[in-house]
Design an enzyme around this catalytic site. Structure first.
Site, mmCIF file in Angstrom:
data_model
loop_
_atom_site.group_PDB
_atom_site.id
_atom_site.type_symbol
_atom_site.label_atom_id
_atom_site.label_comp_id
_atom_site.label_asym_id
_atom_site.label_seq_id
_atom_site.Cartn_x
_atom_site.Cartn_y
_atom_site.Cartn_z
ATOM 1 N N SER B 64 0.803 -1.221 0.000
ATOM 2 C CA SER B 64 0.000 0.000 0.000
ATOM 3 C C SER B 64 0.839 1.276 0.000
ATOM 4 C CB SER B 64 -0.956 0.008 1.188
ATOM 5 O OG SER B 64 -0.245 0.188 2.388
ATOM 6 N N LYS B 101 0.762 4.429 6.870
ATOM 7 C CA LYS B 101 0.182 5.294 5.837
ATOM 8 C C LYS B 101 0.741 6.711 6.003
ATOM 9 C CE LYS B 101 -2.849 2.307 4.126
ATOM 10 N NZ LYS B 101 -2.051 1.177 4.574
#
Lengths: 419, 143
Positions: B64, B101
């Site tokens: 990701s 993230k």
């Protein structure tokens, strides 16, 4: 002023850092071989799971009540403890490590307003940097700091985890609130004797005549009384923490550079821990050895390290502990360092009678008699120069650790994975 | 690639000043003072660990954050002492799971943004249980 910093539910908190889903849920930690409960989170305490509860007996209850069970992960606890203590050391050179999860800091020349703010700063910093929640008690003596810490912990919301006994009014209120059995250093026997004469709280104890205390509770009782009255009298070593870890740590007057010198110190510290345990009839499951150079000396080669050695079975044998402690020192000793401080801490304390027996371990009864003989010899010759020729310390036992978390901070193959 | 873009690290000059080499006339049998310094090599630790007490490591799993150079299997160096401000790459624990993230903080919302078009941004609402665990400071990658 003394500041007592105590980690809240230390073992459970260490586990929760890497598994935050157990935050706010009941957590228990088991001794070596998953024998019995050695640590509980507040939620587990609220479910009336006692210390020392045998795991096999409570298996069903754990399942029904959703209690998360961990095997003890001493390398993790040792590393987290080391981080916390190193952060605290930045606040003052006068730090005395009292056990694996608590330390006294001594401050001079601070006014109280600043000290309370300083306590908040410590608490926030330790929590942010390591994830470990701590409580802070501030008072003019150690016994009072201990009580202040208890208040900070008990009334977390109101105190924000920091409480100072800094006025006479607060001292009296705090002593009245403290039950006599909860006073630091008052054992079960003294509790019964004191309650028999109507002394139920710490305030009543502090008001007893000196003569009575000296007669019935020895010099230590008198010092405790003085400490509670606000006159600092107790040396740290005099009161042994019950149920938690025990530590023997020292700052050296000069510095030590030779392995043999440090070995002698470490061995003595381990023996002293073992003696303290035998006095209170407990055994430990692991030990931690640490060394560090002077953190406040500018320049020079700064070094600190620690190492945790899980023991194959719970023990309070001086010889075994000393051997393991020296093995630990061998792992972390580095040449060329000027060592200023070193210590031995023991972890996973359990009452000796609750020790798990296993067919592969030394016969405990034999070992006990041996230790008694050793104690007698020590008494006569005053030192610990007896070695067991037949003890093979390189042998490892396979431990039962069904619920072991990873060694998140000390083993690269076991760190957390993140998506 | 031009070679002058490469920076070579050298041992700290301060240590050099104190060094004594055994060849410079120290008689045999005399312990060399340089012994004390022989372990002072270049240390990646010294470079990537800004704050020892607050530093933890983690392994990346998944893709990701590929766009930010975080590949599957990479080692992350996480510093908990740093403030998780806007645009930092953070490790957080959200709804029972660890994730890495990029943090986006605006006036009215907090977002966790992946750096891979195949993944969707996570908008943090009141229903989410979010712990920002630490700030990523380095990524160690095997080539």
């Amino acid at each position: 002023m003394f500041v007592l910093v105590d980690c809240n539910n230390f073992y459970a908190s260490c586990e929760r850092i890497f598994q935050p889903q157990w935050e706010g849920k009941p957590v228990v930690i088991l001794s070596n071989n998953d024998g019995c409960v050695i640590a509980r989170s507040n939620e587990a305490k609220a479910l009336n799971i006692p210390m020392g509860a045998p795991a096999f007996k409570y298996k069903q209850q754990f399942k029904q009540q959703g209690v998360k069970v961990f095997s003890s992960n001493y390398p993790l606890y040792g590393d987290m403890s080391n981080r916390v203590m190193t952060i605290l050391e930045k606040y003052t050179p006068n730090l005395e490590i009292y056990s694996i999860d608590e330390a006294f800091l001594y401050f001079t020349g601070f006014d109280l307003f600043n000290l309370e703010r300083e306590g908040q700063r410590m608490r926030k910093q330790v929590h942010k940097w390591t994830g470990i929640p701590v409580s802070v008690g501030i008072a003019p003596t150690k016994a009072l700091a201990k009580i202040a810490n208890k208040i900070a912990k008990k009334f977390m919301k109101r105190t924000q985890g920091v409480y100072a006994i800094d006025t006479e009014e607060k001292r009296i209120k705090a002593l009245r609130w403290t039950k006599i059995g909860d006073v630091w250093g008052v054992g079960r026997k003294h509790k019964i004797r004191l309650e028999a004469i109507g002394v139920c709280n710490a305030l009543q104890f502090a008001q007893l005549p000196d003569a009575w205390v000296r007669k019935h509770m020895s010099v230590l009782g008198l010092r405790l009384k003085k400490d509670l009255s606000g006159v600092s009298s107790i040396k740290l070593e005099e009161i042994i923490p019950v149920k938690k870890g025990i530590a023997t740590t020292r700052s050296f007057e000069g510095t030590i550079t030779q392995f043999s010198d440090l070995e002698e110190r470490i061995s003595t510290f381990a023996t002293s821990c073992a003696e303290k345990m035998r006095k209170q009839r407990s055994s430990c499951n692991a030990l931690l050895v640490f060394v560090r150079s002077d953190p406040h000396k500018k320049g020079g080669f700064s070094y600190r390290n620690s190492c945790v050695l899980p023991l194959p079975y719970a023990t309070n044998s001086s010889i075994l502990l000393s051997k393991y402690a020296v093995m630990g020192l061998q792992k972390i000793f580095k040449k060329g360092v000027h060592y200023k401080k070193a210590g031995v801490m023991i972890m996973g304390l359990i009452p000796t009678e609750k020790r798990q027996l296993s067919i592969f371990q030394n016969n405990n009864n034999k070992h006990l008699t041996l230790m008694q003989s050793v104690d007698r010899i020590h008494k006569r010759f005053g030192s610990h120069h007896i070695k067991l020729a037949n003890q093979d310390l390189n042998r490892t036992w396979k431990m039962k650790q069904e619920h072991l978390s990873q060694r998140f901070t000390t083993e690269l193959n076991e760190i957390i994975t993140i998506k | 690639m031009k070679s002058e873009k490469l920076v070579f690290f050298r041992p700290n000059q301060e240590y050099h000043k104190k060094m004594h080499w055994a060849q410079e006339g120290i008689s045999a049998g005399f312990p060399s003072p340089a012994d004390d310094f022989k372990e002072l090599r270049i240390s990646i630790d010294q470079e990537v660990v800004g704050n020892e007490e607050a530093t933890f490591y983690a392994r990346v799993s998944g893709e990701s954050m590929q766009g930010a150079g975080l590949d599957d299997g990479d080692l992350l160096v996480i510093d908990r002492s740093l403030e998780p401000v806007d645009n930092k790459i953070v490790v957080c624990f959200i709804d029972g799971e660890f994730t890495v993230k990029r943090l986006k903080v605006t006036k009215d919302e907090v977002l966790l943004i992946p750096e891979n078009p195949k993944y969707q941004s996570i908008k943090v609402t009141e229903e989410n249980e979010l712990i920002i665990w630490g700030v990523v400071t380095y990524v160690v990658k095997k080539l």
